[in-house]
Design a protein around this motif. Structure first.
Motif, PDB file in Angstrom:
ATOM      1  N   GLY A 225       0.813  -1.199   0.000  1.00 27.78           N
ATOM      2  CA  GLY A 225       0.000   0.000   0.000  1.00 27.78           C
ATOM      3  C   GLY A 225       0.848   1.251   0.000  1.00 27.78           C
ATOM      4  N   THR A 226       0.190   2.376  -0.243  1.00 26.95           N
ATOM      5  CA  THR A 226       0.899   3.653  -0.289  1.00 26.95           C
ATOM      6  C   THR A 226       0.273   4.639   0.675  1.00 26.95           C
ATOM      7  OG1 THR A 226      -0.497   4.485  -2.085  1.00 26.95           O
ATOM      8  CG2 THR A 226       1.523   3.307  -2.711  1.00 26.95           C
ATOM      9  N   VAL A 227       1.093   5.589   1.111  1.00 27.87           N
ATOM     10  CA  VAL A 227       0.653   6.692   1.967  1.00 27.87           C
ATOM     11  C   VAL A 227       1.318   7.954   1.437  1.00 27.87           C
ATOM     12  CG1 VAL A 227       0.579   7.638   4.306  1.00 27.87           C
ATOM     13  CG2 VAL A 227       0.468   5.158   3.972  1.00 27.87           C
TER      14      VAL A 227
ATOM     15  N   GLU B 292      -5.561   2.760  14.805  1.00 30.81           N
ATOM     16  CA  GLU B 292      -6.023   3.717  13.800  1.00 30.81           C
ATOM     17  C   GLU B 292      -6.429   5.025  14.469  1.00 30.81           C
ATOM     18  OE1 GLU B 292      -9.139   1.632  11.821  1.00 30.81           O
ATOM     19  OE2 GLU B 292      -7.804   0.090  11.007  1.00 30.81           O
ATOM     20  N   ASP B 293      -7.113   4.919  15.607  1.00 32.56           N
ATOM     21  CA  ASP B 293      -7.532   6.115  16.336  1.00 32.56           C
ATOM     22  C   ASP B 293      -6.326   6.897  16.856  1.00 32.56           C
ATOM     23  OD1 ASP B 293      -9.874   7.609  17.543  1.00 32.56           O
ATOM     24  OD2 ASP B 293      -8.739   7.154  19.362  1.00 32.56           O
TER      25      ASP B 293
ATOM     26  N   PRO C  36      -8.096   8.300   6.027  1.00 36.13           N
ATOM     27  CA  PRO C  36      -8.462   7.114   6.822  1.00 36.13           C
ATOM     28  C   PRO C  36      -7.986   5.799   6.207  1.00 36.13           C
ATOM     29  CG  PRO C  36     -10.283   8.646   6.780  1.00 36.13           C
ATOM     30  CD  PRO C  36      -9.265   9.193   5.833  1.00 36.13           C
ATOM     31  N   ASP C  37      -8.114   5.648   4.873  1.00 34.02           N
ATOM     32  CA  ASP C  37      -7.679   4.388   4.286  1.00 34.02           C
ATOM     33  C   ASP C  37      -6.159   4.245   4.343  1.00 34.02           C
ATOM     34  OD1 ASP C  37      -7.417   6.488   2.458  1.00 34.02           O
ATOM     35  OD2 ASP C  37      -7.547   5.146   0.722  1.00 34.02           O
ATOM     36  N   GLU C  38      -5.450   5.383   4.307  1.00 34.19           N
ATOM     37  CA  GLU C  38      -3.996   5.337   4.439  1.00 34.19           C
ATOM     38  C   GLU C  38      -3.598   4.964   5.866  1.00 34.19           C
ATOM     39  OE1 GLU C  38      -2.452   8.518   1.094  1.00 34.19           O
ATOM     40  OE2 GLU C  38      -3.196   9.315   3.002  1.00 34.19           O
ATOM     41  N   ILE C  39      -4.349   5.438   6.845  1.00 35.99           N
ATOM     42  CA  ILE C  39      -4.082   5.066   8.238  1.00 35.99           C
ATOM     43  C   ILE C  39      -4.295   3.564   8.425  1.00 35.99           C
ATOM     44  CG2 ILE C  39      -4.930   5.317  10.608  1.00 35.99           C
ATOM     45  CD1 ILE C  39      -5.362   8.299   9.995  1.00 35.99           C
TER      46      ILE C  39
ATOM     47  N   LYS D 265      -1.925  -1.920   9.143  1.00 35.87           N
ATOM     48  CA  LYS D 265      -1.693  -3.244   8.557  1.00 35.87           C
ATOM     49  C   LYS D 265      -0.196  -3.495   8.394  1.00 35.87           C
ATOM     50  CE  LYS D 265      -2.861  -6.099   4.527  1.00 35.87           C
ATOM     51  NZ  LYS D 265      -3.573  -6.146   3.226  1.00 35.87           N
ATOM     52  N   PHE D 266       0.527  -2.473   7.955  1.00 36.43           N
ATOM     53  CA  PHE D 266       1.981  -2.568   7.813  1.00 36.43           C
ATOM     54  C   PHE D 266       2.648  -2.862   9.159  1.00 36.43           C
ATOM     55  CE2 PHE D 266       5.801   0.112   8.474  1.00 36.43           C
ATOM     56  CZ  PHE D 266       6.719  -0.570   7.685  1.00 36.43           C
TER      57      PHE D 266
END
Length: 697
Positions: free
Chosen positions: A418-420, A462-463, A484-487, A492-493
């Motif tokens: 994934g990317t951020v 996540e919070d 949010p999806d990047e968090i 997950k990472f």
């Protein structure tokens, strides 16, 4: 010619002075207890004018509290010679100058009426009333004799010869004046004696006065700095008596002794259930010397020896248990948390020798290390010190952390996809998170972020990432623009174990390993906190090929010897071989793969209230330099809350830029202007100022 007069010790935190003057009601009833009674304090002839002037000042300023005979206050009987001997002139001068508890500071530097000479006159008068000599003036003469006769062998600070550390208070406290005089006059071992004439004996007496005064002055200065730290950081919660917090009594000798230095240090640095963490390693503003000063002050407040350690150490010579309980709070379990000291490194210990390490444990040193030997007022007996030293020298280096690669193995590359912010999540972590959590995710300023440590539900993490941790360096990443999806991708990472072979980092490829790691991994672990994970510089300079324009020998020499007076240590002293240092220089002279240097802003000034790209560039600079002390919200350093709009409103844009450029001597704030030896250009400093104007609230 009159002998040199040694200046009074000054407190180490000048910015607290105004606050202290408003806080003289702090009820610290005992005078500073920096020493222990000793035989035969050296004598001096104090001019009658000094004592007579002191009597006049005493009657005007002191008599109403201390009484005609000086004995009205039971805890400070000013005509008791033993009491005054146990404190020493340097401590007495510091108390009169800086104040203590309900007693205000009388020196002009504290807003009082007395000059330094007038403070000395008061001490001379009190000494004369008690039938005690005043060593302060004689110490000035002794400084000249020491410089002429002793300094070439013992060094300017007296610490060059390990078996006789003349700059350690614990060492001097365990020797009487007559014992020291005998050694000076008759010699010992390779040290020659001097003729036992009256002039020479007078010189010996003067040197002893100088040595004792010097270590007393250092102790008194540390106590004064600790007092400032207490008033600025602890008074609001613990109160003027140290008892405001339930079951805590900071002015009690019994309470402090029941904890020992280890637990006190841990409480200060790491915080408690109800108290914040002040240690720099936990995001606070305290360096090791600050913690040492605060503890010295608490001991003096409780009537304990400020330079001797406290401890509840049990019995026997259980070296490892003693290390974990008493040494690890400052040095860390790995023994490398105090800059320049590697207690679990065989190379470091062998270079220091067993005798030097044992002597330092016994008597302490001038850098804030307390004396641990019972002979010097500490808690450890001879068997326990021997057990501790044997434990250190039996180690072949610090124990590997769980999951660390074995010597010769490759470091694991971060897993997870994934990317951020347009980057692979692993690259985002290295750029934004590793300065606090470690390039290997095993923790640093922040906690370790490995799957076995992350046992709560994903939603919790996540919070935390989204909202940050108020009061800590952990920011709100939602506020930084992370979606949010990047968090979720980051969590997950983090919950995926590091695995696979590490991609060669900047300039990697060398087969040489350092401390069981590749050169690139060693850089990330040991060098990136100062030079940046991307090698573009933080506290230390950028280490990119276009900046390293000198020949390799220059950089090899710098890495080998360090840079005295800066945080850059001698890596040869840390155990690196010449071959490893050569490999490090070769690594640094190769560009990071695919990295393009970010363009620096063009010259010119940016107003504090400005915005635009200057403010954005300033944000990165702030996070990589200022936030290490001030915190990401700018509020960690209480006397200087740069994240407060109210505080900023009291400073002009020009004044703010000047403060950043020049620093503030004595406060811990360094000079940042490259024109004055710092790391930032004028444009970069203006960018930081612009960002402060935007972020302050």
């Amino acid at each position: 010619m009159a002998p040199e007069v040694i200046p009074l010790p000054r407190p180490g935190r000048p910015w607290f002075r105004g606050f202290l003057l408003a806080s003289v009601a702090v009820a610290l009833v005992a005078l500073v207890a920096c020493g222990s009674p000793r035989e035969g304090t050296a004598s001096s002839r104090t001019g009658s004018g000094d004592a007579q002037e002191g009597e006049r000042i005493y009657r005007r300023d002191c008599l109403s509290c201390h009484g005609e005979d000086g004995n009205r206050i039971p805890v400070s009987p000013l005509t008791a010679k033993d009491f005054l001997d146990s404190r020493g002139d340097a401590t007495l001068l510091s108390v009169v100058s800086d104040g203590k508890g309900t007693m205000p500071g009388f020196a002009k530097a504290r807003g009082g009426p007395l000059s330094e000479n007038e403070v000395r006159s008061v001490v001379a008068y009190v000494n004369s009333k008690a039938g005690r000599s005043t060593t302060t003036l004689l110490a000035g003469q002794g400084a000249l004799v020491y410089s002429k006769r002793c300094q070439s062998c013992h060094g300017e600070d007296g610490m060059r010869i390990p078996i006789s550390p003349l700059g350690a208070k614990g060492y001097l406290d365990t020797r009487t004046d007559s014992q020291l005089e005998e050694v000076i006059l008759q010699g010992r071992g390779n040290m020659p004696g001097i003729p036992d004439g009256s002039a020479e004996k007078g010189e010996a007496t003067a040197v002893i006065s100088y040595l004792r005064y010097r270590v007393q002055a250092l102790a008194a200065k540390s106590v004064a700095a600790g007092r400032d730290l207490y008033v600025g950081n602890c008074l609001a919660c613990h109160g003027s008596t140290g008892t405001r917090v339930d079951k805590v009594s900071l002015g009690s000798a019994d309470y402090l002794s029941s904890l020992g230095d280890g637990k006190i240090i841990t409480a200060i640095n790491e915080g408690t259930k109800s108290g914040p963490s002040f240690g720099a390693s936990k995001g606070g503003a305290f360096q090791v010397t600050d913690t040492a000063a605060l503890i010295a002050y608490l001991k003096s407040w409780a009537g304990l020896n400020a330079t001797a350690a406290l401890g509840t150490v049990g019995s026997g010579g259980q070296g490892e248990a003693l290390f974990v309980r008493n040494c690890a709070p400052c040095h860390g379990v790995s023994g490398d948390q105090v800059p320049g000291v590697q207690l679990r490194s065989k190379a470091f210990l062998d270079a220091k020798t067993k005798e030097t390490v044992e002597r330092t444990i016994r008597t302490g040193n001038r850098k804030g290390m307390p004396a641990w030997s019972q002979d010097a007022g500490g808690p450890l007996n001879d068997g326990q010190i021997k057990g501790l030293v044997d434990f250190l020298f039996a180690a072949e280096g610090a124990p590997a952390a769980a999951g660390a690669p074995a010597a010769g193995g490759a470091a694991a590359a971060p897993a997870g996809g994934g990317t951020v912010d347009g980057k692979p999540v692993a690259d985002f972590f290295q750029a934004k998170c590793s300065p606090c959590h470690g390039a290997d995710r095993k923790g640093g300023v922040g906690p370790a972020l490995l799957p076995e440590r992350l046992t709560k539900e994903d939603a919790f993490y996540e919070d935390t990432i989204s909202k940050g941790r108020p009061g800590t360096p952990m920011p709100s990443w939602s506020a930084q623009g992370v979606k949010p999806d990047e968090i979720k991708t980051i969590v997950k990472f983090l919950k995926t174990p590091p695995g696979g072979a590490a991609a060669p980092a900047a300039g990697g490829g060398s087969s040489v390993q350092i401390d069981g790691k590749s050169v690139a991994d060693f850089f990330q672990a040991k060098c990136s906190p100062c030079h940046g994970t991307d090698r573009k510089g933080l506290i230390g300079p950028a280490l990119l090929p276009d900046r390293l324009t000198k020949d390799n020998a220059f950089y090899e020499d710098t890495i080998s010897k360090g840079r005295p007076g800066t945080p850059m240590p001698s890596w040869s002293a840390q155990g690196l071989t010449p071959e490893q240092i050569k490999a490090m220089v070769e690594f640094l002279k190769k560009p990071p793969p695919g990295a393009a240097a970010a363009p620096a802003p063009s010259g010119g000034s940016v107003p504090v209230s400005g915005g635009g790209t200057a403010g954005l560039f300033g944000e990165e600079l702030f996070k990589n330099t200022c936030a290490l002390c001030h915190g990401l919200n700018g509020l960690n350093v209480k006397p200087c809350p740069i994240g407060s709009r109210e505080w900023l409103s009291n400073m002009s844009p020009e004044g703010l830029i000047t403060r950043i450029s020049r620093g503030k001597p004595g406060s811990g704030m360094p000079t940042w202007s490259d024109a004055l030896g710092g790391q930032l250009t004028a444009a970069q400093i203006s960018s930081v100022a612009a960002y402060l104007g935007q972020m302050a609230r």
